[in-house]
Write a protein that holds these residues in place. Structure first.
Motif, PDB file in Angstrom:
ATOM      1  N   LEU A 252      -6.447  13.584   4.642  1.00 18.01           N
ATOM      2  CA  LEU A 252      -5.715  12.613   5.489  1.00 18.01           C
ATOM      3  C   LEU A 252      -6.178  11.258   4.838  1.00 18.01           C
ATOM      4  CD1 LEU A 252      -5.967  14.268   9.039  1.00 18.01           C
ATOM      5  CD2 LEU A 252      -3.958  14.112   7.472  1.00 18.01           C
ATOM      6  N   ARG A 253      -7.389  11.098   4.839  1.00 21.28           N
ATOM      7  CA  ARG A 253      -7.866   9.906   4.486  1.00 21.28           C
ATOM      8  C   ARG A 253      -7.415   9.334   2.931  1.00 21.28           C
ATOM      9  NH1 ARG A 253      -9.102   5.905   6.436  1.00 21.28           N
ATOM     10  NH2 ARG A 253     -10.161   5.323   4.485  1.00 21.28           N
ATOM     11  N   ARG A 254      -7.233  10.359   2.077  1.00 19.32           N
ATOM     12  CA  ARG A 254      -6.520  10.078   0.672  1.00 19.32           C
ATOM     13  C   ARG A 254      -5.094   9.394   0.980  1.00 19.32           C
ATOM     14  NH1 ARG A 254      -6.637  14.634  -1.202  1.00 19.32           N
ATOM     15  NH2 ARG A 254      -8.487  14.555  -1.810  1.00 19.32           N
ATOM     16  N   ARG A 255      -4.529  10.165   1.940  1.00 20.26           N
ATOM     17  CA  ARG A 255      -3.007   9.633   2.006  1.00 20.26           C
ATOM     18  C   ARG A 255      -2.694   8.305   2.815  1.00 20.26           C
ATOM     19  NH1 ARG A 255       1.043  12.371   6.365  1.00 20.26           N
ATOM     20  NH2 ARG A 255       2.573  10.877   6.598  1.00 20.26           N
ATOM     21  N   LEU A 256      -3.795   8.015   3.619  1.00 24.14           N
ATOM     22  CA  LEU A 256      -3.957   6.719   4.306  1.00 24.14           C
ATOM     23  C   LEU A 256      -4.376   5.563   3.291  1.00 24.14           C
ATOM     24  CD1 LEU A 256      -5.722   7.367   7.523  1.00 24.14           C
ATOM     25  CD2 LEU A 256      -3.051   6.938   7.398  1.00 24.14           C
ATOM     26  N   ARG A 257      -5.167   5.943   2.298  1.00 23.24           N
ATOM     27  CA  ARG A 257      -5.835   5.109   1.257  1.00 23.24           C
ATOM     28  C   ARG A 257      -4.792   4.788   0.284  1.00 23.24           C
ATOM     29  NH1 ARG A 257      -9.646   7.983   0.031  1.00 23.24           N
ATOM     30  NH2 ARG A 257      -8.845   9.010  -1.832  1.00 23.24           N
ATOM     31  N   GLN A 258      -4.103   5.651  -0.186  1.00 22.89           N
ATOM     32  CA  GLN A 258      -2.901   5.503  -1.048  1.00 22.89           C
ATOM     33  C   GLN A 258      -2.039   4.667  -0.758  1.00 22.89           C
ATOM     34  OE1 GLN A 258      -1.841   9.622  -2.199  1.00 22.89           O
ATOM     35  NE2 GLN A 258      -3.488   9.629  -3.622  1.00 22.89           N
ATOM     36  N   GLU A 259      -1.548   4.977   0.854  1.00 25.13           N
ATOM     37  CA  GLU A 259      -0.408   4.014   1.141  1.00 25.13           C
ATOM     38  C   GLU A 259      -1.199   2.420   1.410  1.00 25.13           C
ATOM     39  OE1 GLU A 259       1.176   5.805   4.766  1.00 25.13           O
ATOM     40  OE2 GLU A 259       1.909   7.419   3.842  1.00 25.13           O
ATOM     41  N   ARG A 260      -2.167   2.245   1.698  1.00 19.00           N
ATOM     42  CA  ARG A 260      -2.757   0.979   2.019  1.00 19.00           C
ATOM     43  C   ARG A 260      -3.025   0.443   0.747  1.00 19.00           C
ATOM     44  NH1 ARG A 260      -7.959   0.719   5.851  1.00 19.00           N
ATOM     45  NH2 ARG A 260      -6.139   1.451   7.484  1.00 19.00           N
ATOM     46  N   VAL A 261      -3.210   1.197  -0.259  1.00 19.07           N
ATOM     47  CA  VAL A 261      -3.682   0.239  -1.557  1.00 19.07           C
ATOM     48  C   VAL A 261      -2.272  -0.093  -2.221  1.00 19.07           C
ATOM     49  CG1 VAL A 261      -4.221   0.555  -4.005  1.00 19.07           C
ATOM     50  CG2 VAL A 261      -5.857   1.201  -1.939  1.00 19.07           C
ATOM     51  N   ALA A 262      -1.235   0.740  -2.059  1.00 19.38           N
ATOM     52  CA  ALA A 262       0.190   0.563  -2.577  1.00 19.38           C
ATOM     53  C   ALA A 262       0.746  -1.010  -1.755  1.00 19.38           C
ATOM     54  CB  ALA A 262       1.012   1.384  -2.432  1.00 19.38           C
ATOM     55  N   LEU A 263       0.268  -1.001  -0.485  1.00 14.93           N
ATOM     56  CA  LEU A 263       1.061  -2.098   0.242  1.00 14.93           C
ATOM     57  C   LEU A 263       0.350  -3.254  -0.121  1.00 14.93           C
ATOM     58  CD1 LEU A 263       3.113  -2.970   2.619  1.00 14.93           C
ATOM     59  CD2 LEU A 263       1.081  -2.491   3.953  1.00 14.93           C
ATOM     60  N   ALA A 264      -1.263  -3.050  -0.264  1.00 16.02           N
ATOM     61  CA  ALA A 264      -1.738  -4.355  -1.131  1.00 16.02           C
ATOM     62  C   ALA A 264      -1.386  -4.767  -2.269  1.00 16.02           C
ATOM     63  CB  ALA A 264      -3.450  -4.007  -0.829  1.00 16.02           C
ATOM     64  N   ARG A 265      -1.249  -3.839  -3.157  1.00 17.26           N
ATOM     65  CA  ARG A 265      -0.660  -4.289  -4.608  1.00 17.26           C
ATOM     66  C   ARG A 265       0.548  -4.953  -4.465  1.00 17.26           C
ATOM     67  NH1 ARG A 265       1.310   0.794  -6.849  1.00 17.26           N
ATOM     68  NH2 ARG A 265       3.090   0.351  -5.654  1.00 17.26           N
ATOM     69  N   ASP A 266       1.534  -4.500  -3.796  1.00 17.29           N
ATOM     70  CA  ASP A 266       3.005  -5.251  -3.739  1.00 17.29           C
ATOM     71  C   ASP A 266       2.715  -6.633  -3.119  1.00 17.29           C
ATOM     72  OD1 ASP A 266       3.883  -2.816  -4.349  1.00 17.29           O
ATOM     73  OD2 ASP A 266       4.713  -2.134  -2.462  1.00 17.29           O
ATOM     74  N   SER A 268      -0.106  -8.420  -3.172  1.00 16.63           N
ATOM     75  CA  SER A 268      -0.693  -9.110  -4.235  1.00 16.63           C
ATOM     76  C   SER A 268       0.243  -9.889  -5.362  1.00 16.63           C
ATOM     77  CB  SER A 268      -1.915  -8.590  -4.784  1.00 16.63           C
ATOM     78  OG  SER A 268      -2.890  -8.051  -3.857  1.00 16.63           O
ATOM     79  N   LEU A 269       1.219  -8.930  -5.829  1.00 15.27           N
ATOM     80  CA  LEU A 269       1.989  -9.329  -6.782  1.00 15.27           C
ATOM     81  C   LEU A 269       2.954 -10.257  -6.340  1.00 15.27           C
ATOM     82  CD1 LEU A 269       2.829  -5.850  -8.442  1.00 15.27           C
ATOM     83  CD2 LEU A 269       1.322  -7.727  -9.355  1.00 15.27           C
ATOM     84  N   ALA A 270       3.273 -10.305  -4.941  1.00 14.25           N
ATOM     85  CA  ALA A 270       4.403 -11.429  -4.424  1.00 14.25           C
ATOM     86  C   ALA A 270       3.428 -12.559  -4.269  1.00 14.25           C
ATOM     87  CB  ALA A 270       4.936 -10.695  -3.159  1.00 14.25           C
ATOM     88  N   GLU A 271       2.089 -12.471  -4.055  1.00 16.52           N
ATOM     89  CA  GLU A 271       1.431 -13.771  -3.827  1.00 16.52           C
ATOM     90  C   GLU A 271       1.193 -14.434  -4.991  1.00 16.52           C
ATOM     91  OE1 GLU A 271      -2.131 -12.711  -1.701  1.00 16.52           O
ATOM     92  OE2 GLU A 271      -1.088 -12.559   0.144  1.00 16.52           O
ATOM     93  N   LEU A 272       1.111 -13.686  -6.246  1.00 13.47           N
ATOM     94  CA  LEU A 272       0.842 -14.183  -7.453  1.00 13.47           C
ATOM     95  C   LEU A 272       2.146 -14.996  -7.815  1.00 13.47           C
ATOM     96  CD1 LEU A 272      -0.786 -14.539  -9.967  1.00 13.47           C
ATOM     97  CD2 LEU A 272       0.136 -12.213 -10.788  1.00 13.47           C
ATOM     98  N   GLY A 273       3.146 -14.695  -7.676  1.00 16.56           N
ATOM     99  CA  GLY A 273       4.450 -15.247  -7.761  1.00 16.56           C
ATOM    100  C   GLY A 273       4.735 -16.432  -7.135  1.00 16.56           C
ATOM    101  N   VAL A 274       4.394 -16.530  -5.992  1.00 18.87           N
ATOM    102  CA  VAL A 274       4.511 -17.538  -5.178  1.00 18.87           C
ATOM    103  C   VAL A 274       3.736 -18.916  -5.558  1.00 18.87           C
ATOM    104  CG1 VAL A 274       6.033 -16.653  -3.463  1.00 18.87           C
ATOM    105  CG2 VAL A 274       3.469 -16.734  -3.306  1.00 18.87           C
ATOM    106  N   GLY A 275       2.450 -18.238  -5.853  1.00 16.29           N
ATOM    107  CA  GLY A 275       1.086 -19.136  -6.231  1.00 16.29           C
ATOM    108  C   GLY A 275       1.458 -19.809  -7.459  1.00 16.29           C
ATOM    109  N   ILE A 276       2.135 -19.126  -8.491  1.00 14.92           N
ATOM    110  CA  ILE A 276       2.359 -19.761  -9.691  1.00 14.92           C
ATOM    111  C   ILE A 276       3.245 -20.962  -9.545  1.00 14.92           C
ATOM    112  CG2 ILE A 276       3.464 -19.357 -11.968  1.00 14.92           C
ATOM    113  CD1 ILE A 276       2.116 -16.619 -12.099  1.00 14.92           C
ATOM    114  N   LEU A 277       4.356 -20.584  -8.718  1.00 13.38           N
ATOM    115  CA  LEU A 277       5.398 -21.716  -8.202  1.00 13.38           C
ATOM    116  C   LEU A 277       4.834 -23.127  -7.663  1.00 13.38           C
ATOM    117  CD1 LEU A 277       8.479 -22.580  -7.963  1.00 13.38           C
ATOM    118  CD2 LEU A 277       8.420 -21.320  -5.890  1.00 13.38           C
ATOM    119  N   ALA A 278       3.857 -22.735  -6.824  1.00 10.82           N
ATOM    120  CA  ALA A 278       3.221 -23.729  -6.178  1.00 10.82           C
ATOM    121  C   ALA A 278       2.456 -24.665  -7.198  1.00 10.82           C
ATOM    122  CB  ALA A 278       2.325 -23.188  -4.994  1.00 10.82           C
ATOM    123  N   LEU A 279       1.774 -23.982  -8.271  1.00  9.75           N
ATOM    124  CA  LEU A 279       0.980 -24.574  -9.160  1.00  9.75           C
ATOM    125  C   LEU A 279       1.764 -25.572  -9.936  1.00  9.75           C
ATOM    126  CD1 LEU A 279      -1.771 -21.987 -10.170  1.00  9.75           C
ATOM    127  CD2 LEU A 279      -1.865 -24.089  -8.762  1.00  9.75           C
TER     128      LEU A 279
END
Length: 349
Positions: A252-266, A268-279
């Protein structure tokens, strides 16, 4: 793409209804720590105004230093520079003192608010009908209330404090930038607007994920209790159940961890894109100001003041947008607490 935007807009409208809990959450804070909250607000406003003093001192300090160098370091010009440097140091020391004082006030306020909310949860648990304890839905409400209530109102309060302090500072920075160009505040806002969309989008996704995984999280808590509690220790050893429960917990912990990490990865990538635009927008504005300085239209002190004010304005604008997203995110979870407190027992006597 159009379907995704429509779906997101629908989710945002539905989740925005949770913002009605915001005044009630502030009411809880006010009831628990009225005096500390007033003192904390005063300290935040003072902290928000101090960066303005530092920015305003930058221009005369740099220009005074240039003038002292041209004058060969004569005492009157050096004395003026030392005076300005002393004022700058005093502003920095005052900011540090206010930060420490605000942290102390915040600690007292947090403890009172947390105890007040836990008291409300305990009172509601005692008043609930015994039949409630036989339904999974009640335990879902109770689990979310206990898991979120200990820190969500405090996180909401901290976000509101950050919005207040940064809002005061941002207003001061925009007032400094307007003489350099009335279009600069608009450029700041447009450069950080995509960040708001990212924050709101992933706030909704995280809230939906927490609601969906509540039964799974409760099950992990139950397995953890079985593996560590004194009440179940004998049965675990007698029937050899330890390995099975550990395996179920890990799955159960592996399932929760994988879903949370995938959400955090997506996110982070979106924030990187908008951060580059702001710079990119910030770089264009700074190049424009450097060109004006090369042509002799502004002094070095004005250039330094502009760079400092613009950099702080960009950071504060981004922080405010993220704070607004966090305010929205915490407001979504406040519904868990108030939904639990709204449960009405049927047996009154």
């Amino acid at each position: 793409m159009t379907l995704d935007l429509d779906l997101l807009a629908t989710k945002l409208r539905g989740a925005a209804a949770q913002l009605r809990y915001l005044p009630r959450a502030l009411g809880l804070v006010w009831a628990a720590a009225r005096g500390w909250s007033c003192g904390w607000a005063v300290l935040l406003v003072a902290q928000g105004l101090l960066p303005l003093a530092q920015v305003l001192l930058t221009r005369p300090l740099v220009d005074g230093l240039v003038g002292a160098m041209r004058a060969g370091g004569d005492w009157p010009s050096v004395r003026w520079v030392l005076l300005l440097a002393g004022l700058m140091a005093a502003a920095l020391l005052a900011g540090e003192a206010l930060r420490v004082a605000a942290g102390w006030v915040r600690a007292n306020q947090s403890e009172l608010v947390q105890d007040h909310i836990q008291g409300l949860i305990h009172r509601q648990s005692v008043a609930a009908d015994l039949a409630f304890y036989d339904t999974p839905e009640f335990y879902d409400h109770l689990h979310r209330a206990r898991a979120e209530a200990s820190y969500r109102p405090l996180a909401l309060l901290e976000t509101l404090g950050s919005l207040l302090q940064n809002g005061v500072t941002l207003a001061a920075m925009l007032a400094v930038l307007i003489p350099f160009g009335a279009w600069l505040p608009a450029a700041l806002f447009l450069s950080t607007l995509p960040a708001l969309w990212v924050v709101l989008r992933y706030a909704v996704r995280q809230h939906e994920w927490r609601l969906r995984t509540t039964p799974i999280e409760r099950r992990t808590w139950y397995y953890d209790w079985l593996l560590t509690a004194r009440e179940s220790a004998q049965e675990l050893r007698l029937f050899g159940l330890g390995e099975g429960f550990q395996s179920a917990y890990r799955d159960l912990r592996r399932r929760l961890r994988q879903e949370r990490v995938a959400l955090a990865r997506d996110q982070s990538l979106a924030e990187l894109g908008v951060g580059i635009l702001a710079l990119c927008v910030a770089g264009a504005c700074l190049l424009w100001m450097l060109w004006r300085a090369v042509r002799g239209q502004v002094s070095l002190g004005a250039l330094a003041q502009f760079a400092q004010a613009f950099q702080q304005g960009l950071r504060l604008m981004r922080t405010l947008l993220e704070g607004a997203g966090q305010l929205y995110y915490n407001s979504l979870f406040l519904g868990n607490l108030f939904e639990f407190l709204a449960l009405e027992p049927e047996v009154l006597d």
